[in-house]
Scaffold this motif. Structure first.
Motif, PDB file in Angstrom:
ATOM      1  N   THR A  76       0.839  -1.211   0.000  1.00 41.14           N
ATOM      2  CA  THR A  76       0.000   0.000   0.000  1.00 41.14           C
ATOM      3  C   THR A  76       0.869   1.254   0.000  1.00 41.14           C
ATOM      4  N   SER A  77       1.904   1.250   0.817  1.00 40.62           N
ATOM      5  CA  SER A  77       2.806   2.403   0.892  1.00 40.62           C
ATOM      6  C   SER A  77       3.493   2.640  -0.443  1.00 40.62           C
ATOM      7  N   ALA A  78       3.905   1.550  -1.096  1.00 36.05           N
ATOM      8  CA  ALA A  78       4.592   1.688  -2.384  1.00 36.05           C
ATOM      9  C   ALA A  78       3.649   2.200  -3.467  1.00 36.05           C
ATOM     10  N   LEU A  79       2.375   1.784  -3.397  1.00 34.65           N
ATOM     11  CA  LEU A  79       1.425   2.133  -4.459  1.00 34.65           C
ATOM     12  C   LEU A  79       0.742   3.475  -4.216  1.00 34.65           C
ATOM     13  N   ARG A  80       0.393   3.743  -2.949  1.00 31.80           N
ATOM     14  CA  ARG A  80      -0.449   4.920  -2.660  1.00 31.80           C
ATOM     15  C   ARG A  80       0.205   5.932  -1.726  1.00 31.80           C
TER      16      ARG A  80
ATOM     17  N   LEU B 188       0.238   4.122   6.488  1.00 29.02           N
ATOM     18  CA  LEU B 188       0.095   4.387   7.924  1.00 29.02           C
ATOM     19  C   LEU B 188      -1.343   4.150   8.383  1.00 29.02           C
ATOM     20  N   GLU B 189      -2.293   4.602   7.602  1.00 28.69           N
ATOM     21  CA  GLU B 189      -3.698   4.381   7.950  1.00 28.69           C
ATOM     22  C   GLU B 189      -4.036   2.894   7.952  1.00 28.69           C
ATOM     23  N   LYS B 190      -3.442   2.175   7.016  1.00 29.45           N
ATOM     24  CA  LYS B 190      -3.678   0.724   6.946  1.00 29.45           C
ATOM     25  C   LYS B 190      -3.125   0.035   8.195  1.00 29.45           C
ATOM     26  N   VAL B 191      -1.949   0.465   8.646  1.00 25.08           N
ATOM     27  CA  VAL B 191      -1.362  -0.114   9.857  1.00 25.08           C
ATOM     28  C   VAL B 191      -2.273   0.107  11.062  1.00 25.08           C
ATOM     29  N   LYS B 192      -2.770   1.328  11.214  1.00 22.25           N
ATOM     30  CA  LYS B 192      -3.646   1.644  12.350  1.00 22.25           C
ATOM     31  C   LYS B 192      -4.885   0.756  12.353  1.00 22.25           C
ATOM     32  N   ALA B 193      -5.457   0.528  11.178  1.00 25.21           N
ATOM     33  CA  ALA B 193      -6.645  -0.331  11.082  1.00 25.21           C
ATOM     34  C   ALA B 193      -6.298  -1.770  11.459  1.00 25.21           C
ATOM     35  N   PHE B 194      -5.139  -2.241  11.021  1.00 29.60           N
ATOM     36  CA  PHE B 194      -4.729  -3.615  11.334  1.00 29.60           C
ATOM     37  C   PHE B 194      -4.461  -3.793  12.830  1.00 29.60           C
ATOM     38  N   VAL B 195      -3.900  -2.769  13.477  1.00 30.49           N
ATOM     39  CA  VAL B 195      -3.648  -2.851  14.921  1.00 30.49           C
ATOM     40  C   VAL B 195      -4.971  -3.092  15.656  1.00 30.49           C
TER      41      VAL B 195
ATOM     42  N   GLY C 213       0.581 -10.742  16.859  1.00 24.92           N
ATOM     43  CA  GLY C 213       0.327  -9.937  15.677  1.00 24.92           C
ATOM     44  C   GLY C 213       0.196  -8.466  16.019  1.00 24.92           C
ATOM     45  N   GLU C 214      -0.448  -8.173  17.150  1.00 25.89           N
ATOM     46  CA  GLU C 214      -0.588  -6.781  17.579  1.00 25.89           C
ATOM     47  C   GLU C 214       0.768  -6.146  17.849  1.00 25.89           C
ATOM     48  N   VAL C 215       1.651  -6.899  18.496  1.00 23.58           N
ATOM     49  CA  VAL C 215       3.004  -6.392  18.769  1.00 23.58           C
ATOM     50  C   VAL C 215       3.731  -6.093  17.458  1.00 23.58           C
ATOM     51  N   GLN C 216       3.650  -7.011  16.514  1.00 23.36           N
ATOM     52  CA  GLN C 216       4.334  -6.821  15.229  1.00 23.36           C
ATOM     53  C   GLN C 216       3.794  -5.596  14.489  1.00 23.36           C
ATOM     54  N   MET C 217       2.474  -5.406  14.539  1.00 25.24           N
ATOM     55  CA  MET C 217       1.892  -4.284  13.804  1.00 25.24           C
ATOM     56  C   MET C 217       2.141  -2.957  14.527  1.00 25.24           C
ATOM     57  N   LEU C 218       2.180  -2.974  15.859  1.00 25.10           N
ATOM     58  CA  LEU C 218       2.547  -1.766  16.594  1.00 25.10           C
ATOM     59  C   LEU C 218       3.982  -1.350  16.259  1.00 25.10           C
ATOM     60  N   HIS C 219       4.839  -2.334  16.099  1.00 26.45           N
ATOM     61  CA  HIS C 219       6.227  -2.035  15.711  1.00 26.45           C
ATOM     62  C   HIS C 219       6.247  -1.388  14.325  1.00 26.45           C
ATOM     63  N   LYS C 220       5.462  -1.933  13.420  1.00 31.18           N
ATOM     64  CA  LYS C 220       5.369  -1.343  12.079  1.00 31.18           C
ATOM     65  C   LYS C 220       4.855   0.095  12.164  1.00 31.18           C
ATOM     66  N   LEU C 221       3.873   0.317  13.028  1.00 32.25           N
ATOM     67  CA  LEU C 221       3.312   1.654  13.205  1.00 32.25           C
ATOM     68  C   LEU C 221       4.371   2.624  13.731  1.00 32.25           C
TER      69      LEU C 221
ATOM     70  N   MET D 169       6.810   3.705  11.054  1.00 32.94           N
ATOM     71  CA  MET D 169       6.239   4.505   9.975  1.00 32.94           C
ATOM     72  C   MET D 169       5.779   5.887  10.425  1.00 32.94           C
ATOM     73  N   SER D 170       5.659   6.094  11.728  1.00 37.97           N
ATOM     74  CA  SER D 170       5.145   7.371  12.224  1.00 37.97           C
ATOM     75  C   SER D 170       6.125   8.509  11.951  1.00 37.97           C
ATOM     76  N   PRO D 171       5.627   9.668  11.485  1.00 35.67           N
ATOM     77  CA  PRO D 171       6.513  10.804  11.237  1.00 35.67           C
ATOM     78  C   PRO D 171       6.810  11.618  12.497  1.00 35.67           C
ATOM     79  N   PHE D 172       6.179  11.249  13.626  1.00 39.01           N
ATOM     80  CA  PHE D 172       6.340  12.008  14.870  1.00 39.01           C
ATOM     81  C   PHE D 172       7.174  11.219  15.879  1.00 39.01           C
ATOM     82  N   PRO D 173       8.358  11.714  16.247  1.00 37.29           N
ATOM     83  CA  PRO D 173       9.272  10.963  17.128  1.00 37.29           C
ATOM     84  C   PRO D 173       8.655  10.531  18.455  1.00 37.29           C
ATOM     85  N   ASP D 174       7.910  11.429  19.112  1.00 36.77           N
ATOM     86  CA  ASP D 174       7.321  11.076  20.403  1.00 36.77           C
ATOM     87  C   ASP D 174       6.311   9.945  20.256  1.00 36.77           C
ATOM     88  N   TYR D 175       5.468  10.063  19.237  1.00 32.01           N
ATOM     89  CA  TYR D 175       4.464   9.020  19.002  1.00 32.01           C
ATOM     90  C   TYR D 175       5.140   7.693  18.657  1.00 32.01           C
TER      91      TYR D 175
END
Length: 569
Positions: A308-312, A318-325, A336-344, A347-353
């Motif tokens: 999704t990131s490569a295509l769109r 990032l939105e797709k990751v949040k939905a998967f979490v 799976g939740e741990v793995q997807m939180l790591h992905k999130l 990918m986040s542009p905000f260091p604190d988040y």
């Protein structure tokens, strides 16, 4: 007892206990470790009742691996169980020495499952020596089947290959085709890692044997590793075909975790071939077909996020990751939740988040016992801490300092093999070290006898004496006007050499991944930079990465590698 309240199996004949042990081993070999729990626990009770110390060690290993796979016990608890059983050993008994070696092997296997390959190799060493001396080939093969993957986890393809080749020798003595197939699969992985020749050929030998044995789990796993190797060689078409074959085999064998890994390889191959839309379509189709299965789902979701990131674009990913979490959380899929939180977090542009998300994922990984995810999250958090100037809070800092001390000890002893191993163990931890750390640990050794220690460092790739460069036929490399046969050395040695010379670069300024000398052009050099993708808020307003100029200049030091370094290509 190790777990649960089971009936008393102590009255079972020992021969039946041994059959149960074999049943548990077969389950592990078929990549279904969770199915090994029941027979392993029954066998363990029988061996305990009959004071069979060797049987206890073997059954305990299989039981703990199964329990960790099922999420019934955390890795730290498993390690505690092993140590408790090891303390009960009667070394003066007839089977005392063999039981001790088997228990060391059990500890090594738990450390490997705990994503601690260095400790796994260390604990397996004595067991390997003992079983080799006693010519106990089945036990030796099992130990080496832990040692070789441990070296792969360390990133040492050469030593992983040596252990795998020894398994091949043992398999021939045993006349065991299954052991031989596993050995060829490990040889293939080691050759791919070390960029050696005939890696694909070794994988095909493994596949031929697994197919003759109708060992679908081994076939699927080997195909996945072959696809990864082909991707590393930029052979996207071959990788795509191999990954699709792996997916077919994994589905037929009901190996849901391998299904997810195969989908990841398919997506990566499609993206490498420039087919982002097809990659996304295929990944989404596989996720629909995997509905209702927790295991492997996160891998397929991760593949969808990448496509999704490569295509769109990154925002869509990032939105797709949040939905998967949220989906994984509602499904109760903790891993799976741990793995997807790591992905999130990545990918986040905000260091604190990003930092808070990674911390939450790390806490979950530790709570529920997901060692591979825990290790990966610590690496990500370390990078975030370093990028924000808070290196003292980096999760990997303590371990990095211990590994640096070991490197310093090996330098002081002038132990070449030990120094190379310690340096390899530091791979992935350099960013958690500061200039003063390195100076305190290493320079104090060098200054005691500079000529001797500098020569030692040169012998191990930190520097190379001049000499007549080897000439090569002219060949333009990617339009750069360079000659072929570039010579390179390990990245850490480049920075060790800088420090010895009085220039110490901080972790964010160690971005020269591939410094190369050009033999056909004395004094010439070229480098490949890999800039960190983490940065402080103010840096995001810049049009260039602050470290790019320093790192580009560092490439000039690649001329030190104009002469070949043994073991490095």
């Amino acid at each position: 007892q190790i777990c649960g309240t089971e009936p008393n199996y102590g009255t079972w004949p020992m021969e039946e206990a041994k059959e149960l042990l074999l049943e548990a081993k077969r389950a592990v070999g078929q990549l279904k470790a969770e199915d090994a729990a029941a027979p392993a626990e029954k066998a363990l009770q029988v061996f305990q009742q009959n004071a069979d110390q060797v049987g206890v060690a073997e059954a305990l290993r299989l039981l703990l691996l199964a329990q960790m796979e099922r999420g019934e016990i955390r890795p730290e608890e498993a390690l505690k169980k092993v140590k408790e059983e090891a303390a009960k050993l009667k070394r003066s008994a007839r089977d005392g020495r063999r039981a001790e070696a088997m228990m060391q092997f059990t500890q090594a296997a738990v450390h490997l499952a705990k994503a601690e390959p260095v400790k796994a190799v260390q604990l397996a060493a004595d067991a390997e020596i003992y079983f080799q001396r006693e010519q106990d080939w089945p036990a030796l093969a099992e130990v080496l089947e832990v040692v070789s993957p441990a070296h792969l986890q360390r990133g040492d393809g050469k030593k992983a290959g040596a252990a795998a080749n020894l398994i091949l020798d043992v398999a021939q003595k045993m006349k065991n085709s299954e052991v031989e197939a596993g050995a060829w699969a490990l040889v293939s992985q080691a050759r791919f890692m070390a960029k050696g020749e005939d890696a694909a050929e070794a994988a095909r030998k493994a596949l031929d044997l697994y197919r003759q044995l109708r060992h679908r789990a081994g076939e699927a796993q080997t195909l996945i590793e072959l696809a990864k190797g082909q991707l590393a060689l930029q052979d996207s078409l071959s990788a795509l075909a191999t990954a699709r074959e792996a997916l077919k085999v994994a589905k037929e064998a009901g190996l849901v975790a391998q299904v997810g890994r195969a989908v990841e390889a398919i997506v990566e191959a499609q993206l490498q071939a420039g087919q982002a839309e097809k990659a996304l379509e295929e990944a989404e189709e596989q996720l629909k077909s995997a509905a209702g299965s927790n295991k492997g789902t996160a891998s397929t979701m991760s593949a969808i996020v990448v496509a999704t990131s490569a295509l769109r674009g990154a925002d869509a990913g990032l939105e797709k990751v949040k939905a998967f979490v949220e989906q994984l959380r509602s499904d109760g899929n903790k891993q799976g939740e741990v793995q997807m939180l790591h992905k999130l977090a990545t990918m986040s542009p905000f260091p604190d988040y990003a930092s808070n998300t990674a911390q939450a994922a790390l806490k979950m990984a530790q709570q529920y016992g997901f060692p591979a995810e825990e290790k990966a999250l610590k690496s990500t958090l370390t990078a975030l801490c370093v990028a924000r100037g808070k290196i003292d809070k980096a999760p990997n800092r303590r371990e990095a300092l211990l590994l640096l001390q070991e490197l310093s000890r090996m330098l002081e002893k002038k132990d070449g093999e030990g120094f190379d191993d310690a340096n390899q163990n530091l791979a992935g931890y350099w960013m958690a070290l500061t200039q003063s750390d390195v100076e305190a640990a290493m320079q104090k050794v060098v200054v005691t006898n500079p000529p001797v220690y500098l020569e030692f460092l040169r012998e191990h790739g930190a520097n190379v004496d001049g000499g007549a460069p080897k000439t090569a036929a002219p060949q333009d490399i990617q339009g750069l006007g360079l000659r072929n046969q570039l010579k390179t050395g390990p990245k850490p040695y480049l920075y060790v050499n800088f420090r010895v010379g009085g220039i110490s670069y901080g972790p964010r300024y160690r971005c020269c991944e591939l410094p190369c000398g050009i033999p056909a052009d004395p004094g010439g050099a070229v480098g490949v930079l890999s800039l960190q993708d983490t940065s402080d808020d103010w840096e995001r307003e810049l049009q260039y990465n602050p470290s790019i100029l320093d790192c580009a200049l560092q490439s000039g030091a690649g001329q030190m590698f104009n002469q070949p370094i043994p073991g490095v290509s």
